[in-house]
Design a protein around this motif. Structure first.
Motif, PDB file in Angstrom:
ATOM      1  N   TRP A  34       0.826  -1.202   0.000  1.00  0.00           N
ATOM      2  CA  TRP A  34       0.000   0.000   0.000  1.00  0.00           C
ATOM      3  C   TRP A  34       0.863   1.255   0.000  1.00  0.00           C
ATOM      4  CZ3 TRP A  34      -4.391  -0.853   4.131  1.00  0.00           C
ATOM      5  CH2 TRP A  34      -5.082  -2.033   3.817  1.00  0.00           C
ATOM      6  N   ASN A  35       0.349   2.320  -0.579  1.00  0.00           N
ATOM      7  CA  ASN A  35       1.055   3.590  -0.511  1.00  0.00           C
ATOM      8  C   ASN A  35       0.644   4.358   0.752  1.00  0.00           C
ATOM      9  OD1 ASN A  35      -1.368   5.132  -1.041  1.00  0.00           O
ATOM     10  ND2 ASN A  35      -1.093   4.747  -3.242  1.00  0.00           N
ATOM     11  N   GLU A  36       1.284   5.474   0.990  1.00  0.00           N
ATOM     12  CA  GLU A  36       1.047   6.228   2.222  1.00  0.00           C
ATOM     13  C   GLU A  36      -0.406   6.672   2.359  1.00  0.00           C
ATOM     14  OE1 GLU A  36       3.758   9.464   2.496  1.00  0.00           O
ATOM     15  OE2 GLU A  36       5.548   8.192   2.637  1.00  0.00           O
ATOM     16  N   ASP A  37      -1.005   7.122   1.273  1.00  0.00           N
ATOM     17  CA  ASP A  37      -2.391   7.581   1.328  1.00  0.00           C
ATOM     18  C   ASP A  37      -3.337   6.436   1.677  1.00  0.00           C
ATOM     19  OD1 ASP A  37      -1.623  10.149   0.697  1.00  0.00           O
ATOM     20  OD2 ASP A  37      -2.080   9.965  -1.442  1.00  0.00           O
ATOM     21  N   GLU A  38      -3.083   5.256   1.120  1.00  0.00           N
ATOM     22  CA  GLU A  38      -3.943   4.097   1.410  1.00  0.00           C
ATOM     23  C   GLU A  38      -3.816   3.670   2.864  1.00  0.00           C
ATOM     24  OE1 GLU A  38      -4.177   1.742  -2.837  1.00  0.00           O
ATOM     25  OE2 GLU A  38      -2.269   1.758  -1.765  1.00  0.00           O
ATOM     26  N   ILE A  39      -2.601   3.691   3.390  1.00  0.00           N
ATOM     27  CA  ILE A  39      -2.394   3.332   4.798  1.00  0.00           C
ATOM     28  C   ILE A  39      -3.112   4.312   5.709  1.00  0.00           C
ATOM     29  CG2 ILE A  39      -0.657   3.143   6.626  1.00  0.00           C
ATOM     30  CD1 ILE A  39       1.283   2.104   4.466  1.00  0.00           C
ATOM     31  N   ALA A  40      -2.968   5.604   5.436  1.00  0.00           N
ATOM     32  CA  ALA A  40      -3.643   6.620   6.249  1.00  0.00           C
ATOM     33  C   ALA A  40      -5.159   6.458   6.165  1.00  0.00           C
ATOM     34  CB  ALA A  40      -3.230   8.014   5.790  1.00  0.00           C
ATOM     35  N   GLU A  41      -5.671   6.144   4.979  1.00  0.00           N
ATOM     36  CA  GLU A  41      -7.108   5.958   4.808  1.00  0.00           C
ATOM     37  C   GLU A  41      -7.608   4.750   5.597  1.00  0.00           C
ATOM     38  OE1 GLU A  41     -11.064   6.178   3.635  1.00  0.00           O
ATOM     39  OE2 GLU A  41      -9.470   7.693   3.561  1.00  0.00           O
ATOM     40  N   ALA A  42      -6.862   3.651   5.551  1.00  0.00           N
ATOM     41  CA  ALA A  42      -7.275   2.444   6.274  1.00  0.00           C
ATOM     42  C   ALA A  42      -7.363   2.706   7.770  1.00  0.00           C
ATOM     43  CB  ALA A  42      -6.293   1.314   5.993  1.00  0.00           C
ATOM     44  N   PHE A  43      -6.348   3.335   8.329  1.00  0.00           N
ATOM     45  CA  PHE A  43      -6.355   3.553   9.774  1.00  0.00           C
ATOM     46  C   PHE A  43      -7.331   4.654  10.186  1.00  0.00           C
ATOM     47  CE2 PHE A  43      -2.521   1.020   9.384  1.00  0.00           C
ATOM     48  CZ  PHE A  43      -2.690   0.160  10.453  1.00  0.00           C
TER      49      PHE A  43
END
Length: 225
Positions: free
Chosen positions: A16-25
């Motif tokens: 995952w990229n940074e934006d996807e990780i931030a979105e998931a959490f």
């Protein structure tokens, strides 16, 4: 098997990229702002004992066993006085209960001898206690002392590799990958969210992808809806 599977995931899934990780959490936080571990405890010592007992056991099974154990001995001194045979009697429903009883009594003795009966806040000191490995130390540091550690159990290891969140061949590799990639503001609760997600949604044999709040981010090619 787990290592081989993780290695395979790591080769085939795009992390995952940074934006996807931030979105998931962000989604995990919105769903459950204050996630809690499911082991019953009243302080750092009873938490430490419960986590040591949880190896190859369910939290539900540990909670049943510790109800009587902690009623009989809830401090290091009381646990040493109770003795190995009595501890074993209380936890005999758990796998490897004799070895665990030995570890619990010995770690209690060492807490008295080395730390004045107080559970240390130091990882090295914790891991020097019988039955305490990196995962156990991380759980205690996180829950008892509010450290932003990430304890990688079977559920979290599976989620990190299956989804592509942080593929890695070993629990340590996954832990370090998560620590490097999860934004600091989410780290305190990150391992709770991921463990609970793996336990109740992203299950080993029958994942409930239709209920998954990060299904659109997940890279697993075998998602089930």
């Amino acid at each position: 098997m787990a290592n081989a599977a993780a290695a395979a995931h790591g080769k085939t899934l795009v992390a995952w990229n940074e934006d996807e990780i931030a979105e998931a959490f962000t989604r995990f936080e919105a769903q459950d702002p204050e996630p809690k571990g499911e082991l019953n405890h009243t302080d750092a010592f009873t938490l430490l004992v419960a986590v040591v007992l949880s190896a190859q056991a369910t939290d539900t099974g540990v909670n049943k066993a510790t109800t009587g154990l902690f009623a009989a001995a809830a401090t290091p001194a009381a646990m040493v006085t109770l003795g190995e045979e009595e501890v074993a009697r209380h936890i005999r429903t758990l796998g490897l209960y004799r070895g665990k009883a030995k570890n619990v009594v010995e770690l209690s003795r060492l807490l008295l001898e080395r730390h004045a009966g107080v559970v240390p806040r130091d990882r090295e000191a914790l891991e020097a206690l019988p039955g305490v490995g990196r995962k156990t130390a991380n759980v205690v540091l996180n829950i008892a002392f509010g450290a932003p550690t990430i304890a990688v159990d079977t559920h979290l290891f599976r989620v990190a590799n299956r989804t592509g969140l942080a593929p890695g061949p070993t629990p340590l590799a996954v832990e370090l990958g998560l620590e490097a990639r999860i934004p600091d503001r989410f780290k305190l609760h990150a391992h709770h969210w991921l463990i609970l997600h793996g336990r109740y949604i992203c299950k080993a044999t029958k994942p409930e992808c239709g209920r998954c709040i990060i299904a659109d981010l997940c890279r697993w090619p075998e998602k089930r809806f």
